[in-house]
Design an enzyme around this catalytic site. Sequence first.
Site, PDB file in Angstrom:
ATOM      1  N   GLY A 178       0.852  -1.277   0.182  1.00 46.43           N
ATOM      2  CA  GLY A 178       0.016   0.129  -0.123  1.00 46.43           C
ATOM      3  C   GLY A 178       0.836   1.344  -0.168  1.00 46.43           C
ATOM      4  N   TYR A 179       2.187   1.238   0.088  1.00 42.44           N
ATOM      5  CA  TYR A 179       3.179   2.204   0.073  1.00 42.44           C
ATOM      6  C   TYR A 179       2.685   3.486   0.899  1.00 42.44           C
ATOM      7  CZ  TYR A 179       5.185  -0.558  -3.252  1.00 42.44           C
ATOM      8  OH  TYR A 179       5.729  -1.791  -3.975  1.00 42.44           O
ATOM      9  N   ASP A 205       7.203  -1.813   7.999  1.00 44.29           N
ATOM     10  CA  ASP A 205       6.966  -0.623   6.581  1.00 44.29           C
ATOM     11  C   ASP A 205       7.459   0.546   6.874  1.00 44.29           C
ATOM     12  OD1 ASP A 205       5.071  -1.297   4.057  1.00 44.29           O
ATOM     13  OD2 ASP A 205       5.842   0.698   4.253  1.00 44.29           O
ATOM     14  N   ASP A 222      12.682   1.674   8.863  1.00 46.24           N
ATOM     15  CA  ASP A 222      13.288   1.463   7.539  1.00 46.24           C
ATOM     16  C   ASP A 222      14.119   0.186   7.470  1.00 46.24           C
ATOM     17  OD1 ASP A 222      15.037   1.809   5.345  1.00 46.24           O
ATOM     18  OD2 ASP A 222      15.273   4.021   5.799  1.00 46.24           O
ATOM     19  N   GLN A 223      13.906  -0.592   6.419  1.00 48.18           N
ATOM     20  CA  GLN A 223      14.669  -1.921   6.211  1.00 48.18           C
ATOM     21  C   GLN A 223      16.174  -1.621   5.960  1.00 48.18           C
ATOM     22  OE1 GLN A 223      12.925  -3.540   2.267  1.00 48.18           O
ATOM     23  NE2 GLN A 223      14.418  -4.819   3.093  1.00 48.18           N
ATOM     24  N   ASP A 245       9.831  -8.384   1.442  1.00 54.91           N
ATOM     25  CA  ASP A 245       9.168  -8.251   0.402  1.00 54.91           C
ATOM     26  C   ASP A 245       8.880  -6.725   0.485  1.00 54.91           C
ATOM     27  OD1 ASP A 245       7.508  -8.122  -1.941  1.00 54.91           O
ATOM     28  OD2 ASP A 245       5.594  -8.686  -0.944  1.00 54.91           O
ATOM     29  N   HIS A 248      12.967  -3.844  -2.323  1.00 49.04           N
ATOM     30  CA  HIS A 248      13.661  -4.699  -3.401  1.00 49.04           C
ATOM     31  C   HIS A 248      15.099  -3.986  -3.577  1.00 49.04           C
ATOM     32  CE1 HIS A 248      10.417  -7.339  -2.863  1.00 49.04           C
ATOM     33  NE2 HIS A 248       9.513  -6.481  -3.185  1.00 49.04           N
ATOM     34  N   ASP A 274      11.270 -11.351  -4.850  1.00 51.80           N
ATOM     35  CA  ASP A 274      11.147 -10.599  -6.229  1.00 51.80           C
ATOM     36  C   ASP A 274      12.783 -10.204  -6.561  1.00 51.80           C
ATOM     37  OD1 ASP A 274       8.708 -10.297  -6.049  1.00 51.80           O
ATOM     38  OD2 ASP A 274       8.357  -8.100  -5.765  1.00 51.80           O
TER      39      ASP A 274
HETATM   40  C1  LIG Z   1       5.441  -4.815  -2.666  1.00 50.08           C
HETATM   41  S1  LIG Z   1       5.052  -3.924  -1.054  1.00 50.08           S
HETATM   42  C2  LIG Z   1       4.704  -5.289  -0.002  1.00 50.08           C
HETATM   43  C3  LIG Z   1       3.530  -6.126  -0.085  1.00 50.08           C
HETATM   44  C4  LIG Z   1       3.146  -6.989   0.861  1.00 50.08           C
HETATM   45  N1  LIG Z   1       4.313  -7.705   1.295  1.00 50.08           N
HETATM   46  C5  LIG Z   1       2.243  -8.098   0.629  1.00 50.08           C
HETATM   47  O1  LIG Z   1       2.625  -9.090   0.203  1.00 50.08           O
HETATM   48  O2  LIG Z   1       0.958  -7.701   0.561  1.00 50.08           O
HETATM   49  C6  LIG Z   1       6.337  -3.062  -0.712  1.00 50.08           C
HETATM   50  C7  LIG Z   1       6.196  -2.181   0.656  1.00 50.08           C
HETATM   51  O3  LIG Z   1       7.380  -2.120   1.116  1.00 50.08           O
HETATM   52  C8  LIG Z   1       7.487  -0.753   1.695  1.00 50.08           C
HETATM   53  N2  LIG Z   1       8.891  -0.286   1.805  1.00 50.08           N
HETATM   54  C9  LIG Z   1       9.564   0.403   0.736  1.00 50.08           C
HETATM   55  N3  LIG Z   1      10.903   0.776   1.127  1.00 50.08           N
HETATM   56  C10 LIG Z   1      10.812   0.330   2.485  1.00 50.08           C
HETATM   57  C11 LIG Z   1      12.011   0.500   3.466  1.00 50.08           C
HETATM   58  N4  LIG Z   1      13.143   1.038   3.054  1.00 50.08           N
HETATM   59  N5  LIG Z   1      11.694  -0.139   4.713  1.00 50.08           N
HETATM   60  C12 LIG Z   1      10.416  -0.873   4.993  1.00 50.08           C
HETATM   61  N6  LIG Z   1       9.391  -0.808   3.987  1.00 50.08           N
HETATM   62  C13 LIG Z   1       9.694  -0.348   2.786  1.00 50.08           C
HETATM   63  C14 LIG Z   1       6.463   0.066   0.881  1.00 50.08           C
HETATM   64  O4  LIG Z   1       6.333   1.153   1.654  1.00 50.08           O
HETATM   65  C15 LIG Z   1       5.435  -0.962   0.486  1.00 50.08           C
HETATM   66  O5  LIG Z   1       4.159  -0.822   1.245  1.00 50.08           O
END
Ligand SMILES: C[S@@+](CC[C@H](N)C(=O)[O-])C[C@H]1O[C@@H](n2cnc3c(N)ncnc32)[C@H](O)[C@@H]1O
Length: 354
Positions: A178-179, A205, A222-223, A245, A248, A274
Amino acid sequence: MFDTARWTVLAPLLQAAGAGRDLLDDTIRRLTPEAVTQVVLNEIGEHGVRLDLHFDGRTTSHLRTDADVVVSLSLTDAVRGLYGTDERPWPSLAVRTAFAELDERGPGAWFAGRKGIARDVQSLLSALKPGRQDLGELSVTFGSDKWGDLHWYTQHYERHFARLRDEPVRVLEIGIGGYADPDSGGASLRMWQRYFRRGLVHGLDIAEKNVTGPRIMTVRGDQSDAEFLGRLGEELGPFDVVIDDGSHLNEHVRISFHALFPHVRPGGLYVVEDLQTAYWPRWGGDPEAGPGTSMGMLKSFVDGLNRAEVRDPQGEGSHLERDISGISFHHNIAFVEKGLNAEEGGPVFLRTLF
Ligand SMILES: C[S@@+](CC[C@H](N)C(=O)[O-])C[C@H]1O[C@@H](n2cnc3c(N)ncnc32)[C@H](O)[C@@H]1O
């Protein structure tokens, strides 16, 4: 920093639910029947009947307390139905209904008026003992993109997670989905919550998320922040399953792995989704997926599995060489197994013989 108090009742209850009745009864007494009842009610949601729960000679009424239909169950059986592994019929189930007077419309109308009772009772009992759908079905039900559209991952998850399905696991998924929209995302967290009926499911997230569930906890962070991930692992782990996930971006995938793998339990799995981004320069990859990419890191672990063939098997080696016992690659997804990689290599003389 993390809401660890959230699991104070749930974590020991999920453990005890798979044990014998006496141990579960003792655990319910220790956690208090009131707190355990609240866990049961959180899990099952609203239903149109009254639920009477019995424990240690006391009965408490819940859900629609003015309903004509009453389902009675021991609290222990309710917990075992939700979180236990016992497939037997309910040992303590009783259903009572109020009988309306026969009116001028006659017995046909009287019976017709009772048709909904079974549906209401069954809806409650199904919530108290959820069925076992496979991950593909659950993915579709909850709208996760892990089965369908661009990804066909659930077949691989099913293969690797089957042995953990009925265990009281702790799961962490990086990336809730959902970003930037706080009200969007969480499809896979809900899917895992249902798949792992005894699981505590954590989602991380970078964006604020309003995803809730009886066994779901979301964390904002933050990952790519290794220090933060270390604290998360200390407080909410150890995890049986970590799934990356998130962004990426290759660098993020590597940072997260190195920070979180120490917080995976032996026998657990670290999953990276991914992996196509390992081949994409804009994501920090390269067409050969060489060292420095996520795939490059994972490929180096394959060599680590065989370290005893080239180095002193008694030597220490890196913790990753010691603690990775298997890796499986599928299209765009890899599963890293945590376990002792301690098998001995062949005798030294063999290395130079042929
Ligand atoms: C592909 S979606 C995840 C989908 C979810 N895992 C699912 O299967 O329903 C990617 C998510 O990663 C989050 N994201 C992006 N960069 C990130 C970071 N540096 N640390 C943590 N989360 C992050 C985004 O906000 C987004 O909501």
